[in-house]
Design an enzyme around this catalytic site. Structure first.
Site, PDB file in Angstrom:
ATOM      1  N   HIS A 197       0.873  -1.200   0.000  1.00  0.00           N
ATOM      2  CA  HIS A 197       0.000   0.000   0.000  1.00  0.00           C
ATOM      3  C   HIS A 197       0.897   1.233   0.000  1.00  0.00           C
ATOM      4  CE1 HIS A 197      -3.809   2.184   1.424  1.00  0.00           C
ATOM      5  NE2 HIS A 197      -2.892   3.111   1.213  1.00  0.00           N
ATOM      6  N   HIS A 232       1.629   5.289  -1.695  1.00  0.00           N
ATOM      7  CA  HIS A 232       1.301   6.469  -2.507  1.00  0.00           C
ATOM      8  C   HIS A 232       2.602   7.090  -2.994  1.00  0.00           C
ATOM      9  CE1 HIS A 232      -2.901   6.597  -0.976  1.00  0.00           C
ATOM     10  NE2 HIS A 232      -2.350   6.094   0.111  1.00  0.00           N
ATOM     11  N   ARG A 289       2.404   9.492  -5.702  1.00  0.00           N
ATOM     12  CA  ARG A 289       2.038  10.751  -6.370  1.00  0.00           C
ATOM     13  C   ARG A 289       2.516  10.759  -7.825  1.00  0.00           C
ATOM     14  NH1 ARG A 289      -1.241  10.751  -2.123  1.00  0.00           N
ATOM     15  NH2 ARG A 289      -0.441  11.728  -0.268  1.00  0.00           N
ATOM     16  N   ASN A 349      -5.008   7.133  -6.122  1.00  0.00           N
ATOM     17  CA  ASN A 349      -5.751   8.362  -5.800  1.00  0.00           C
ATOM     18  C   ASN A 349      -5.005   9.617  -6.261  1.00  0.00           C
ATOM     19  OD1 ASN A 349      -3.815   7.958  -3.763  1.00  0.00           O
ATOM     20  ND2 ASN A 349      -5.010   9.080  -2.244  1.00  0.00           N
ATOM     21  N   LYS A 375      -9.287  -0.587  -5.932  1.00  0.00           N
ATOM     22  CA  LYS A 375      -9.351   0.100  -4.641  1.00  0.00           C
ATOM     23  C   LYS A 375     -10.707   0.741  -4.428  1.00  0.00           C
ATOM     24  CE  LYS A 375      -7.701   2.235  -1.025  1.00  0.00           C
ATOM     25  NZ  LYS A 375      -6.631   2.134  -0.062  1.00  0.00           N
ATOM     26  N   HIS A 425     -10.593   0.885   1.763  1.00  0.00           N
ATOM     27  CA  HIS A 425     -10.403   1.907   2.808  1.00  0.00           C
ATOM     28  C   HIS A 425     -11.629   1.797   3.710  1.00  0.00           C
ATOM     29  CE1 HIS A 425      -8.854   5.848   4.380  1.00  0.00           C
ATOM     30  NE2 HIS A 425     -10.022   5.735   4.956  1.00  0.00           N
ATOM     31  N   HIS A 466      -4.769  -0.707   5.874  1.00  0.00           N
ATOM     32  CA  HIS A 466      -4.288   0.090   7.016  1.00  0.00           C
ATOM     33  C   HIS A 466      -5.222  -0.021   8.223  1.00  0.00           C
ATOM     34  CE1 HIS A 466      -7.066   2.801   5.021  1.00  0.00           C
ATOM     35  NE2 HIS A 466      -6.195   3.207   4.128  1.00  0.00           N
ATOM     36  N   LEU A 469      -5.118   9.169   7.843  1.00  0.00           N
ATOM     37  CA  LEU A 469      -6.407   8.479   7.895  1.00  0.00           C
ATOM     38  C   LEU A 469      -6.223   7.021   7.515  1.00  0.00           C
ATOM     39  CD1 LEU A 469      -8.684  11.233   6.371  1.00  0.00           C
ATOM     40  CD2 LEU A 469      -8.746  10.347   8.724  1.00  0.00           C
ATOM     41  N   ASP A 495       1.293   2.655   3.603  1.00  0.00           N
ATOM     42  CA  ASP A 495       0.437   3.836   3.413  1.00  0.00           C
ATOM     43  C   ASP A 495       1.285   5.101   3.483  1.00  0.00           C
ATOM     44  OD1 ASP A 495      -1.808   5.284   2.834  1.00  0.00           O
ATOM     45  OD2 ASP A 495      -2.647   5.178   4.849  1.00  0.00           O
ATOM     46  N   HIS A 537       2.913  14.548   1.582  1.00  0.00           N
ATOM     47  CA  HIS A 537       2.296  15.849   1.287  1.00  0.00           C
ATOM     48  C   HIS A 537       3.364  16.897   1.581  1.00  0.00           C
ATOM     49  CE1 HIS A 537      -1.929  14.538   0.982  1.00  0.00           C
ATOM     50  NE2 HIS A 537      -1.637  13.665   1.930  1.00  0.00           N
ATOM     51  N   ALA A 569      -4.189  14.794   5.404  1.00  0.00           N
ATOM     52  CA  ALA A 569      -3.937  13.508   6.045  1.00  0.00           C
ATOM     53  C   ALA A 569      -2.881  12.748   5.262  1.00  0.00           C
ATOM     54  CB  ALA A 569      -5.223  12.696   6.098  1.00  0.00           C
TER      55      ALA A 569
HETATM   56  C1  NCD Z   1      -3.625   9.034   1.949  1.00  0.00           C
HETATM   57  C2  NCD Z   1      -3.140  10.055   0.925  1.00  0.00           C
HETATM   58  O1  NCD Z   1      -2.655  11.130   1.332  1.00  0.00           O
HETATM   59  O2  NCD Z   1      -3.219   9.784  -0.276  1.00  0.00           O
HETATM   60  N1  NCD Z   1      -3.670   9.649   3.249  1.00  0.00           N
HETATM   61  C3  NCD Z   1      -3.648   9.024   4.429  1.00  0.00           C
HETATM   62  O3  NCD Z   1      -3.776   9.693   5.459  1.00  0.00           O
HETATM   63  N2  NCD Z   1      -3.458   7.739   4.526  1.00  0.00           N
HETATM   64  C4  NCD Z   1      -4.941   8.483   1.526  1.00  0.00           C
HETATM   65  C5  NCD Z   1      -5.323   7.224   2.255  1.00  0.00           C
HETATM   66  O4  NCD Z   1      -4.728   6.173   2.040  1.00  0.00           O
HETATM   67  O5  NCD Z   1      -6.257   7.261   3.049  1.00  0.00           O
HETATM   68 ZN    ZN Z   2      -3.341   5.066   1.540  1.00  0.00          ZN
END
Ligand code: NCD
Ligand code: ZN
Length: 344
Positions: A13, A15, A17, A41, A98, A135, A173, A218, A247, A251, A263
């Site tokens: 899992h 991210h 970007r 996402n 997802k 999720h 998560h 989150l 996860d 950011h 988040a």
């Molecule tokens: C994730 C994100 O920023 O893409 N944020 C998070 O707090 N985990 C989205 C997600 O997996 O919920």
């Molecule tokens: Zn995530």
């Protein structure tokens, strides 16, 4: 000095970007992980096979030279997703789809507003053995944010598993004793990912001594008894149902340290070291390899990586920030130390 050599892990899992952010973060995962399941996402989300394949190419192009890291792709389900899309995805080598309940988290506004309207899509996934990544939080405004995972289990997950008992499903998560229990007691088609932050921190880390935006993600951190339940789950009798999914969700500093902070916690730079700390606390370092490198491939029907990584028990100092395009990215434990260091 204590040395731990384990099969190279995968991140189920992640991210990464896009654009400059992608270039800044993906080398961290490529250094530690053999493969990663890439979250869809983006803005706009990855909802078509063509978009997923193009995203995969951009990830490969952002890797350091000679990297063997493999991005595994997912599709983002919307109210418009169809059974035909699922068949196309499976044929194209998409590994999973997802489910973001609409409004649950970062970039989830195009997510699914009515799970039951998606039933034909989910039936096709069950038929093809394509896992659904969930999720697992409800989004109604009247439900307390600390209860949203547990309510999701009762309102949606249990009924869904009853309706589609053969669906392969990853509860993503997980953060609560209720989720850990559901997964431990369910059939072998149900598994869960667990993040480093939910194994290492409880909600005091978010709210005591001032608000800590870099501990905000989150699902939100929960109370200590839930953290203990997660440590027990990843090291207990049903540990094979739980696997590594960071996860890691970068950011920019300006988006986190804001009147309305995003988040997401960035952990990919030291994912395996953070997990080693958690497993050490649980007295379960002997279970780390299965969690990080075996249980995930087993669930997805893949073979574990063949190469190894080595961790030594010596403090790794974490810098105050990493560069992130033109911005800064504050890592988990910025300016602190982690008790383990992965060797090159
Ligand atoms: C994730 C994100 O920023 O893409 N944020 C998070 O707090 N985990 C989205 C997600 O997996 O919920
Ligand atoms: Zn995530």
């Amino acid at each position: 000095m204590q040395i731990l050599t384990i099969t190279r892990p995968d991140d189920w899992h992640l991210h990464v970007r896009d654009g400059a952010a992608l270039k800044a973060v993906v080398p961290f995962s490529a250094r530690q992980m053999g493969r990663a399941l890439i979250m869809p996402n983006l803005k706009p989300p990855v909802t078509t096979v063509a978009a997923a394949m193009a995203y995969r190419e951009r990830i490969l192009a952002a890797l350091p030279a000679n990297s063997h890291f493999q991005p595994l792709m997912t599709l983002y389900l919307t109210d418009q997703s169809t059974p035909a899309l699922i068949r196309e995805a499976k044929a194209a080598g998409i590994i999973a789809c997802k489910l973001y309940p609409a409004g649950a988290t970062t970039n989830s506004s195009s997510g699914v507003s009515d799970l039951w309207a998606l039933l034909p899509v989910l039936e096709t996934m069950a038929e093809l053995g394509l896992p659904l990544l969930v999720h697992g939080e409800v989004t109604h405004s009247e439900i307390d944010i600390f209860d949203r995972e547990a309510v999701f289990i009762d309102e949606l997950l249990q009924p869904l598993l009853q309706r589609l008992p053969s669906l392969k499903l990853v509860f993503e998560h997980i953060t609560t004793a209720e989720a850990a229990r559901l997964v431990a007691e369910a059939g072998e088609n149900i598994a869960a990912t667990v993040t480093p932050q939910h194994l290492l921190y409880n909600r005091n880390a978010l709210l005591v001594g001032g608000m800590q935006p870099h501990h905000y993600c989150l699902p939100v951190l929960k109370r200590e008894s839930h953290r203990q339940a997660l440590l027990q789950a990843v090291s207990g009798k049903q540990a094979h149902k739980f696997f590594l999914g960071t996860d890691s969700a970068p950011h920019a500093q300006t988006s986190k340290e804001s009147a309305c902070g995003c988040a997401g916690i960035f952990s990919a730079f030291a994912a395996i070291e953070l997990y080693a700390e958690a497993f050490e606390e649980a007295g379960a370092l002997d279970k780390l390899q299965a969690f990080a490198a075996e249980n995930g491939p087993l669930f997805y029907g893949l073979t574990p990586n063949t190469d190894k990584i080595t961790l030594v028990k010596s403090n790794r100092t974490i810098p105050p920030y990493f560069s992130y395009g033109h911005e800064r990215l504050i890592p988990l434990r910025a300016n602190g130390t982690i008790g383990w260091t992965m060797l090159e």
